[in-house]
Design an enzyme around this catalytic site. Structure first.
Site, mmCIF file in Angstrom:
data_model
loop_
_atom_site.group_PDB
_atom_site.id
_atom_site.type_symbol
_atom_site.label_atom_id
_atom_site.label_comp_id
_atom_site.label_asym_id
_atom_site.label_seq_id
_atom_site.Cartn_x
_atom_site.Cartn_y
_atom_site.Cartn_z
ATOM 1 N N SER A 49 2.440 2.823 -2.469
ATOM 2 C CA SER A 49 3.715 2.381 -3.053
ATOM 3 C C SER A 49 4.099 3.085 -4.341
ATOM 4 O O SER A 49 4.916 2.585 -5.098
ATOM 5 C CB SER A 49 3.660 0.867 -3.303
ATOM 6 N N THR A 56 0.835 -1.200 0.000
ATOM 7 C CA THR A 56 0.000 0.000 0.000
ATOM 8 C C THR A 56 0.871 1.253 0.000
ATOM 9 O O THR A 56 2.009 1.241 0.477
ATOM 10 C CB THR A 56 -0.958 0.008 1.203
ATOM 11 N N SER A 68 7.218 2.625 12.850
ATOM 12 C CA SER A 68 8.220 3.689 12.945
ATOM 13 C C SER A 68 8.908 3.604 14.295
ATOM 14 O O SER A 68 8.330 3.096 15.270
ATOM 15 C CB SER A 68 7.546 5.054 12.798
ATOM 16 N N TYR A 74 0.687 10.917 15.962
ATOM 17 C CA TYR A 74 1.384 10.004 15.045
ATOM 18 C C TYR A 74 2.003 8.843 15.814
ATOM 19 O O TYR A 74 1.850 7.672 15.431
ATOM 20 C CB TYR A 74 2.463 10.770 14.284
ATOM 21 N N SER A 84 5.700 5.875 -4.387
ATOM 22 C CA SER A 84 6.965 6.585 -4.130
ATOM 23 C C SER A 84 7.485 6.180 -2.756
ATOM 24 O O SER A 84 6.860 5.407 -2.029
ATOM 25 C CB SER A 84 6.760 8.104 -4.197
ATOM 26 N N GLY A 85 8.652 6.702 -2.414
ATOM 27 C CA GLY A 85 9.200 6.541 -1.066
ATOM 28 C C GLY A 85 9.499 5.114 -0.663
ATOM 29 O O GLY A 85 9.876 4.272 -1.481
ATOM 30 N N ILE A 86 9.328 4.833 0.614
ATOM 31 C CA ILE A 86 9.610 3.514 1.154
ATOM 32 C C ILE A 86 8.736 2.456 0.485
ATOM 33 O O ILE A 86 9.202 1.367 0.150
ATOM 34 C CB ILE A 86 9.411 3.492 2.684
ATOM 35 N N GLY A 87 7.479 2.782 0.259
ATOM 36 C CA GLY A 87 6.574 1.832 -0.370
ATOM 37 C C GLY A 87 7.042 1.415 -1.750
ATOM 38 O O GLY A 87 6.996 0.222 -2.096
#
Length: 264
Positions: free
Chosen positions: A15, A13, A141, A154, A17-20
């Site tokens: 996904s 999910t 995180s 968060y 860009s970034g870590i995904g």
């Protein structure tokens, strides 16, 4: 050690860009058929095209759906009714003082960061159990353990993910399905680069330099004394999703560079 996932299907999910995206790329590179998810067809098509440049024979499907809502999760499940691997990466973050964080913000974080994973796990885990194999990973995180004073909302949502993953691991015990959490620390993602764009222009410093300065100023307990790359986070996730990680279950695996000062 070689990780191969031919014959497995994976949904990551958030996904585009970034870590995904890095996780999706790692899974595709290991042979898995990958479903990319995000809220925009345009960004998802761009992500798929980028992946196919690296892996021309990869099986890549895209599904645009906003997972902050029950309807969005249902839309995704209707289009992708079965997967072998579920990576719950969808999430939002941002600083907000506790006394200025209203109920609507708390609800937004809860629905996006926690309930999206609840809904998708509820949809996909039964089939994984029936087939005797599956992987569910929650991207939490280091803030789940090291709650930021300026992002209490968060941090709470990320701690909830740890509890959810551990509870689900127990619920599917002995089935051949594993459920784990991965906890990134400061990471040079697309979002970080965007956040630092003005600072790069103002100072002429590189993203790597600014990331290191950020870590040393705001996460001085870091042992590696730098930010991680998205690929370093993805490496852990791909391993946990693999057949090699069959004895890793109910774990909270840190890729935080040692920010959390804990030896366990």
């Amino acid at each position: 050690m070689e990780i191969r996932l031919e014959g497995k299907s994976a949904l990551v999910t958030a996904s585009s860009s970034g870590i995904g995206f890095a996780i999706a790329k790692g899974l595709a590179g290991s042979g898995a058929a990958v479903v990319l998810n995000g809220r925009s067809d345009a960004t998802l098509n761009a992500a798929r095209n980028t992946l196919l440049k690296s892996y021309p024979n990869a099986q890549i499907k895209i599904v645009a759906a906003d997972l902050a809502t029950a309807d969005g999760c249902e839309k995704l499940v209707n289009k992708v009714p079965k997967v072998d691997i579920l990576v719950n990466n969808a999430g939002i973050y941002g600083p907000d003082d506790f006394f200025e964080t209203n109920d609507a913000t708390w609800e937004q974080y809860w629905q996006t960061n926690v309930m999206s994973g609840v809904r998708l796990s509820r949809a996909y885990l039964p089939t994984m159990q029936q087939q005797g194999w599956g992987r569910v990973v929650f991207i939490s995180s280091e803030s789940a353990l090291n709650i930021p004073a300026d992002m209490v909302h968060y941090g709470v949502s990320k701690t909830a993910q740890l509890a959810l993953a551990r509870g689900l691991a127990k619920r599917v015990a002995g089935s051949g399905v594993t459920v784990n959490s991965v906890l990134p620390g400061p990471t040079i993602s697309d979002g970080f680069e965007h956040m630092m764009a003005e600072e790069v222009a103002r100072t002429g410093k590189s993203i790597d330099t600014l990331a290191t300065e950020f870590v040393m100023a705001h996460r001085p307990s870091s042992i590696i004394q730098r930010a991680a790359s998205v690929e370093e986070v993805a490496n852990m996730v791909v391993y946990v999703c693999s057949t090699l990680a069959s004895a890793t279950c109910g774990a909270a695996l840190r890729v935080d560079g040692g920010v959390v000062d804990d030896i366990v």
